[in-house]
Design an enzyme around this catalytic site. Structure first.
Site: not given
Length: 509
Positions: A251-253, A276, A248-249, A255-256, A392
């Site tokens: 990112g750079k760090e 996550k 579903i998402s 995967v969800v 962040d």
């Protein structure tokens, strides 16, 4: 005339009058030599008939036609040629316009290299077993190390011989290395050039294998490596998860993934959860060491771990930060389970639809003003109650769900006593203030007012020069760091009530 004296009439032929029958001759006349010569003269008077196979016979072969064996061989040759012509037509019809052709060479009776009378256009060298245009490999040097005698002696160290041998050795390179037709061009490679090419091919093979191995053992975008996949399967088999639905998402760090919850003995599992998965590609974490190496909770363990285990420590850090935030009743995901670099949390959303980010949601002026005050309150709780700085915080890490703001992605969150804690807090305040001012919220504070409202330090704003304000922040951090080094204590209050001691590092890699 019959006995009654009546003359019998001969019936007429419908094809006309019949030719008169030749006079009968006795056997003695047939056997006479004079009659034989007469018949031979009559035969010679007729024109000679053309023989169908006469064009195949040369003048030298005509005299040998008296041999039955020679006649049989010539007839067989004519039959074989007709068969080969028919076979050539069948081959052309079978292959058509295909780039890959099938050869009927083995079924031919007369091969092109055996038939000296065949024309050049009939010879298809691709159908033969030997390519006449292929260059021959250089001859090997005898065991004694030289060839020839006297002035014509050639040793194994001859430049031309070595060059041709090196060109022939290029055929032993890896298949993916295109060496071309060096033998056909009579290319002569020196030992230095050949060794350089050989070393380059060896290095490229190692690099290719290393990249392939890295791809197999790393978590890429929207994909997982075999080790991570095995951990996810084990969670499903253990009943912690019912099934994993998909990504579903990204990112750079991390995967969800979305999943349906199962059951645990210690605590209930929500109906909808997220996994996550922190990426195991180390390059994403090279510039993020400063978030964890100066954190006193993990400082001692950080120096003893290899880079891959640091990623697991990163997941553990987010678990501890979420636990603090949950105790302070800050809207955030609830931790369900931590397994190496996979963190299982409650799902913020409904019916497999995740809650939108604050940057994507469309809110009215009243809802946006309420969202600003909620964010301000959450930042104060996070700093004062949880003793944390998000580090962040932006509209990308805040969700809007059920009429309130939820905070996510706290793996990099640090304590205010961090050597750069106040700098990170100032950056968060700048992101929040800029976002709500762009949305037209008149009540939105400036970055300096927001920083003082969250931290309670009351740094004088003055002319609101960012450089001067940052200088004050750096001076505060420096005094705090010196105090820590001298006294071994923190100048800011530290909340030590976490969810128990930090998890020990895993024994396996």
């Amino acid at each position: 005339m019959d006995q009654s004296g009546v003359t019998a009439e001969t019936p007429k032929s419908p094809w006309g009058s019949a030719a008169p029958a030749p006079p009968a001759c006795s056997l003695a006349d047939v056997m006479s030599e004079q009659l034989a010569r007469q018949m031979e003269e009559e035969d010679n008077a007729f024109p000679a008939l053309t023989d169908p196979g006469a064009d195949l016979l040369s003048s030298d072969e005509v005299s040998d036609t008296t041999s039955d064996l020679m006649l049989a061989q010539m007839l067989q040759m004519q039959f074989d040629r007709e068969f080969d012509d028919q076979l050539r037509r069948e081959e052309k019809k079978f292959n058509g316009d295909s780039k890959v052709s099938i050869s009927f060479e083995n079924y031919r009776m007369v091969h092109p290299y055996e038939d000296s009378d065949s024309s050049e256009d009939e010879v298809d060298w691709q159908d033969t077993r030997h390519d006449p245009y292929r260059a021959e490999k250089p001859q090997t040097t005898p065991r004694r190390g030289f060839a020839g005698k006297g002035k014509n002696i050639t040793t194994k160290h001859d430049e031309v011989t070595c060059g041709r041998k090196n060109t022939a050795r290029m055929d032993n390179f890896a298949p993916e290395v295109h060496v071309g037709d060096g033998l056909g061009m009579d290319l002569k490679l020196s030992n230095q050039v050949f060794n350089s090419l050989k070393q380059h091919c060896y290095s490229e093979q190692k690099r290719s294998a290393r990249l392939h191995e890295k791809k197999e053992h790393s978590t890429a975008e929207q994909a997982v490596d075999p080790r991570t996949r095995l951990l996810m399967y084990k969670m499903v088999n253990a009943g912690v998860l019912e099934n994993i639905n998909g990504c579903i998402s990204t990112g750079k760090e991390s995967v969800v993934f979305h999943a349906d919850g199962g059951s645990l003995e210690e605590q209930p599992v929500p109906d909808e959860v997220v996994l996550k998965v922190f990426k195991t590609t180390l390059n994403e974490f090279k510039n993020r060491d400063r978030y964890i190496k100066d954190d006193y909770r993990f400082k001692d363990r950080f120096s003893k771990l290899n880079p891959r285990k640091v990623i697991r420590l990163w997941a553990e850090k987010e678990m501890h930060n979420l636990t603090r935030m949950k105790k302070a009743e800050i809207p955030c995901p609830e931790v369900v389970l931590l397994k190496k670099h996979i963190l299982v949390m409650s799902f913020i959303g409904k019916d497999h639809v995740p809650a939108p980010k604050l940057k994507d949601v469309t809110l009215g002026s009243e809802d946006m003003k309420r969202a600003f005050y909620q964010v301000l309150h959450l930042m104060q709780l996070l700093y004062q109650e949880c003793n944390l700085v998000h580090a962040d915080l932006s509209e990308y890490n805040m969700l809007w769900h059920e009429g309130k703001v939820w905070l996510i992605d706290v793996s990099q969150s640090i304590e205010p006593t961090h050597p750069h804690g106040l700098e990170f807090l100032f950056r968060d305040c700048k992101n929040v203030s800029t976002f709500f001012q762009k949305k037209g919220v008149s009540e939105a504070m400036s970055v300096y007012e927001l920083f003082n409202a969250v931290s309670g330090l009351n740094i004088p704003v003055g002319a609101e020069d960012e450089a001067e304000f940052m200088a004050e922040i750096v001076a505060l951090e420096k005094r705090n760091e010196d105090h820590v080094q001298r006294r071994g204590k923190k100048t800011f209050p530290v909340a030590s009530d976490d969810s128990g001691p930090p998890l020990k590092p895993d024994a396996d890699d």
